[in-house]
Design an enzyme around this catalytic site. Structure first.
Site, PDB file in Angstrom:
ATOM      1  N   ASP A 204       0.828  -1.202   0.000  1.00  0.00           N
ATOM      2  CA  ASP A 204       0.000   0.000   0.000  1.00  0.00           C
ATOM      3  C   ASP A 204       0.867   1.260   0.000  1.00  0.00           C
ATOM      4  O   ASP A 204       0.748   2.109   0.872  1.00  0.00           O
ATOM      5  CB  ASP A 204      -0.911  -0.052   1.242  1.00  0.00           C
ATOM      6  CG  ASP A 204      -1.853   1.133   1.326  1.00  0.00           C
ATOM      7  OD1 ASP A 204      -2.340   1.572   0.282  1.00  0.00           O
ATOM      8  OD2 ASP A 204      -2.071   1.620   2.457  1.00  0.00           O
ATOM      9  N   GLU A 437       3.420  -7.860   7.743  1.00  0.00           N
ATOM     10  CA  GLU A 437       2.186  -8.537   7.344  1.00  0.00           C
ATOM     11  C   GLU A 437       2.381  -9.682   6.352  1.00  0.00           C
ATOM     12  O   GLU A 437       1.758  -9.703   5.282  1.00  0.00           O
ATOM     13  CB  GLU A 437       1.179  -7.520   6.812  1.00  0.00           C
ATOM     14  CG  GLU A 437       0.841  -6.465   7.855  1.00  0.00           C
ATOM     15  CD  GLU A 437      -0.458  -5.705   7.569  1.00  0.00           C
ATOM     16  OE1 GLU A 437      -0.934  -5.751   6.433  1.00  0.00           O
ATOM     17  OE2 GLU A 437      -0.981  -5.084   8.510  1.00  0.00           O
ATOM     18  N   TYR A 491      -6.877  -2.667  12.834  1.00  0.00           N
ATOM     19  CA  TYR A 491      -7.677  -1.520  12.378  1.00  0.00           C
ATOM     20  C   TYR A 491      -9.142  -1.649  12.782  1.00  0.00           C
ATOM     21  O   TYR A 491     -10.028  -1.574  11.943  1.00  0.00           O
ATOM     22  CB  TYR A 491      -7.532  -1.364  10.862  1.00  0.00           C
ATOM     23  CG  TYR A 491      -6.168  -0.830  10.470  1.00  0.00           C
ATOM     24  CD1 TYR A 491      -5.921   0.537  10.472  1.00  0.00           C
ATOM     25  CD2 TYR A 491      -5.134  -1.692  10.135  1.00  0.00           C
ATOM     26  CE1 TYR A 491      -4.682   1.040  10.135  1.00  0.00           C
ATOM     27  CE2 TYR A 491      -3.880  -1.194   9.798  1.00  0.00           C
ATOM     28  CZ  TYR A 491      -3.662   0.171   9.795  1.00  0.00           C
ATOM     29  OH  TYR A 491      -2.427   0.676   9.467  1.00  0.00           O
ATOM     30  N   GLU A 527       0.451  -0.758  14.215  1.00  0.00           N
ATOM     31  CA  GLU A 527      -0.412   0.040  13.338  1.00  0.00           C
ATOM     32  C   GLU A 527      -1.836   0.033  13.879  1.00  0.00           C
ATOM     33  O   GLU A 527      -2.347  -1.017  14.269  1.00  0.00           O
ATOM     34  CB  GLU A 527      -0.441  -0.509  11.898  1.00  0.00           C
ATOM     35  CG  GLU A 527       0.859  -0.333  11.132  1.00  0.00           C
ATOM     36  CD  GLU A 527       0.776  -0.828   9.692  1.00  0.00           C
ATOM     37  OE1 GLU A 527      -0.331  -0.815   9.101  1.00  0.00           O
ATOM     38  OE2 GLU A 527       1.828  -1.233   9.166  1.00  0.00           O
TER      39      GLU A 527
HETATM   40  C1  GCB Z   1      -1.369  -2.068   6.798  1.00  0.00           C
HETATM   41  C2  GCB Z   1      -0.065  -1.996   6.110  1.00  0.00           C
HETATM   42  C3  GCB Z   1       0.269  -0.597   5.629  1.00  0.00           C
HETATM   43  C4  GCB Z   1      -0.974   0.046   5.030  1.00  0.00           C
HETATM   44  C5  GCB Z   1      -2.044   0.134   6.103  1.00  0.00           C
HETATM   45  C6  GCB Z   1      -3.354   0.740   5.581  1.00  0.00           C
HETATM   46  O1  GCB Z   1      -1.667  -2.971   7.526  1.00  0.00           O
HETATM   47  O2  GCB Z   1       0.998  -2.495   6.893  1.00  0.00           O
HETATM   48  O3  GCB Z   1       1.297  -0.675   4.680  1.00  0.00           O
HETATM   49  O4  GCB Z   1      -0.706   1.311   4.489  1.00  0.00           O
HETATM   50  O5  GCB Z   1      -2.333  -1.149   6.569  1.00  0.00           O
HETATM   51  O6  GCB Z   1      -3.525   1.939   5.659  1.00  0.00           O
HETATM   52  O7  GCB Z   1      -4.162  -0.004   5.054  1.00  0.00           O
END
Ligand code: GCB
Length: 627
Positions: A204, A437, A491, A527
């Site tokens: 990403d 990941e 998330y 994250e």
């Molecule tokens: C993740 C990734 C990261 C992405 C992020 C997202 O888990 O490690 O590279 O940018 O999510 O914003 O989706």
């Protein structure tokens, strides 16, 4: 065709002969010419095969080509042009620079050094191929003493191909596949045109390419220092060893200096150990001062200094229990960031102003820590981390691995080894991250990751090794028990349960505490977060508004405080420090907007929430009395 595995094997065979990758220094003996600046630039046709290599463009003057233009180095090339052709280019581009090399230095060895070229580079000097390199983000160099014409103009040519992004090697996402097939009467059987290939990887962030960091013609004496390794801990004990390409008849002199230039140790051996009484320790911000020492190594022949190198380092120890990470025996809680080397126009190209602004903002936020998501960052930045007391997890450029082939494993080991070799003496580096990941629910990932853990431990026993988990859970990961500590990306409120902010607290607590109960290792949540389009305000909040991002992180913080109180987590990192560019997909509006800063580094609402939180917790001596 680009040689893949074969190229890697050649590299392996030649590495032991090559000079080791010490950082470049100017001193009494050593010097360098910078080759940064405007290079002649020629783009091959999109996905055009190997036209340049096939027609030996290395023997031609690229500046005579009708489509030749110029390209600044360092910079990604993608956003420097005016059209989408260059931005979305797939395949080869060519760089050329003509530069005088003075007669004055002809007795020195000349080493051509690239700090990062993304992704595959073939290098020529005066039309002759001198080396090739796979993978960006790490330096490589080659002795070009026999190719250089002294007192004359020399031609440096670099062919760069962006097709081989790391995580795609086993998957073949980028390749020369012809997607359009025709039947015998020429009728098109496919939706897409001939040669259609997307410039989108299994990651990403935008696939920025080109000569991303500095290029130097380094001048070192023929008898020279090749490597220095220093381990110094919080008790004042230290060990060092140094290597040179030739020590016959050479006297070695090693001196150690403290931060006030007082000499505190000396020896004439290439290896040594000792104990410094009252060593001033290197501490991360919020725990003390980041004191640095210098080890000066000299080579002397017949009383004459023939080489000298100064390496900075710090006295500090990283240890870990089943729940916490300690620096110098004191609990360390990471108040951190996931980041990117990313900025308008230059993409992933190194820029001192951007680096300095980012680290200034990190300090303003009250941060003490970050992860070099998702690749090793510039060497300049590693020295700044040491100087500022910013603790760092350094990560290999392995993102979203889903294939675990032997060829990939070998390349991964090579990158991990080069990364540790580059950064081993930086006290700010407190851990090595093997990957971000990976698909480690797959059984075959275990043997793959075991080799990586063993490699890192084999080279460096002083730092813990981790992997950053995303797609897997506490009950299906095949590798997490191999790690010294565990990083988890989550998330809740964004990819999971969008719109249900009140659920976040319990979900995060439940998820992370189960990782901890299962593996009994320290955990950092590396994250969490939500996108917000700068200036998009909605009350009550909706996704992509600054309010929504702010509420997601506030709610996640409630869970973090409970997890910290229970000794379940040893740190937290927001995703992301600043907005950054990605490839085009339906979930990205001109890039990823999970930054607490905009791409031009202006604060969003969430930045103030995070800043209040980090500043309140900044004094790490007060860790136990936050609540
Ligand atoms: C993740 C990734 C990261 C992405 C992020 C997202 O888990 O490690 O590279 O940018 O999510 O914003 O989706």
């Amino acid at each position: 065709m680009i040689p893949r595995l074969w190229d890697f094997l050649i590299l392996l065979l030649t590495t032991s002969l090559a000079t080791c990758l010490l950082h470049v220094q100017k001193n009494e003996i050593r010097t360098f010419d910078s080759l940064d600046g405007l290079w002649t630039f020629v783009r091959e046709p999109h996905n055009g095969g190997d036209i340049g290599i096939g027609n030996q463009w290395n023997t031609l003057d690229l500046d005579k080509f009708s489509n030749a233009t110029v390209m600044p180095v360092p910079s990604a090339y993608n956003d420097i042009g005016t059209g989408s052709e260059l931005r979305d280019h797939i395949g080869w581009v060519w760089y050329e620079k003509k530069e005088f090399v003075p007669l004055r230095d002809r007795n020195m060895r000349h080493v051509l050094r690239f700090a990062s070229v993304n992704y595959f580079a073939v290098v020529y000097v005066n039309s002759e191929k001198v080396t090739s390199h796979t993978g960006g983000h790490l330096p490589f160099e080659v002795d070009v003493s026999s190719q250089i014409k002294f007192g004359a103009e020399n031609k440096f040519t670099v062919a760069v191909n962006n097709t081989l992004s790391w995580s795609t090697i086993p998957q073949g996402d980028f390749n020369y596949q012809k997607l359009a097939q025709r039947n015998i009467s020429g009728r098109i059987l496919s939706r897409l045109p001939d040669g259609a290939v997307k410039n989108v990887g299994n990651f990403d962030f935008f696939n920025y390419a080109g000569i991303l960091r500095t290029v130097q013609l380094v001048k070192i004496p023929s008898t020279h220092i090749q490597n220095i390794n220093i381990v110094a801990d919080h008790t004042g004990s230290f060990f060092f060893e140094t290597a040179a390409n030739n020590l016959d008849g050479i006297q070695v002199e090693v001196k150690m200096f403290d931060g006030d230039s007082n000499q505190v140790y000396t020896t004439n051996q290439t290896k040594g150990e000792g104990k410094l009484e009252n060593a001033k320790l290197w501490w991360p911000r919020g725990m003390g001062d980041p004191n640095l020492y210098t080890l000066e190594v000299s080579l002397i022949s017949d009383g004459e200094l023939i080489d000298i190198y100064r390496e900075t380092f710090g006295f500090r120890t990283v240890t870990w229990s089943d729940s916490q990470i300690f620096i110098n025996s004191k609990p360390f809680y990471c108040l951190g960031f996931g980041m990117h080397e990313d900025f308008e126009l230059i993409g992933r190209g190194f820029n001192q102003a951007v680096m300095t602004k980012d680290l200034n903002l990190l300090e303003w936020m009250g941060g003490n820590c970050y992860r070099t998501t998702h690749y090793p960052y510039s060497e300049e930045r590693m020295f700044e981390n040491d100087r500022r007391g910013i603790a760092v997890i350094v990560e290999t450029p392995a993102v979203g691995l889903k294939g675990f082939s032997k060829a990939n494993n070998n390349l991964h080991i090579k990158m991990l080894t080069d990364m540790i070799d580059r950064d081993k003496n930086h006290p700010s580096v407190f851990a090595w991250s093997l990957a971000n990941e990976p698909q480690t629910a797959k059984k075959e990932s275990r043997a793959y990751f075991k080799t990586l853990v063993d490699t890192a431990h084999g080279i460096d026993r002083t730092r813990p090794v981790t992997t950053v988990y995303g797609p897997t859970n506490f009950d299906n990961d095949e590798t997490a028990d191999l790690m010294d500590f565990i990083c988890v990306n989550r998330y809740y409120g964004w990819y999971i349960d969008m719109g249900y902010i009140p659920w976040i607290n319990q979900s995060v607590y439940w998820d992370i505490s189960l990782w901890r109960e299962t593996f009994h290792k320290p955990i950092i949540v590396t994250e969490y977060g939500a996108d917000s389009i700068p200036g998009l305000n909605q009350e009550p909040s909706v996704d992509f508004s600054e309010q929504y991002q702010n509420e997601v992180i506030q709610e996640t913080h409630h869970a973090f405080d409970a997890l910290h109180k229970d000794h379940t987590i040893t740190g937290e990192m927001i995703w992301n420090f600043a907005d950054f560019m990605t490839g085009m997909t339906t979930t990205r509006a001109v890039g990823n907007h999970k930054g607490v800063f905009t791409r031009s580094r202006q604060a969003k609402i969430a930045a103030y929430t995070l800043r209040n939180r980090y500043l309140k917790r900044f004094d790490q001596t007060q860790l136990e009395i936050w609540d």
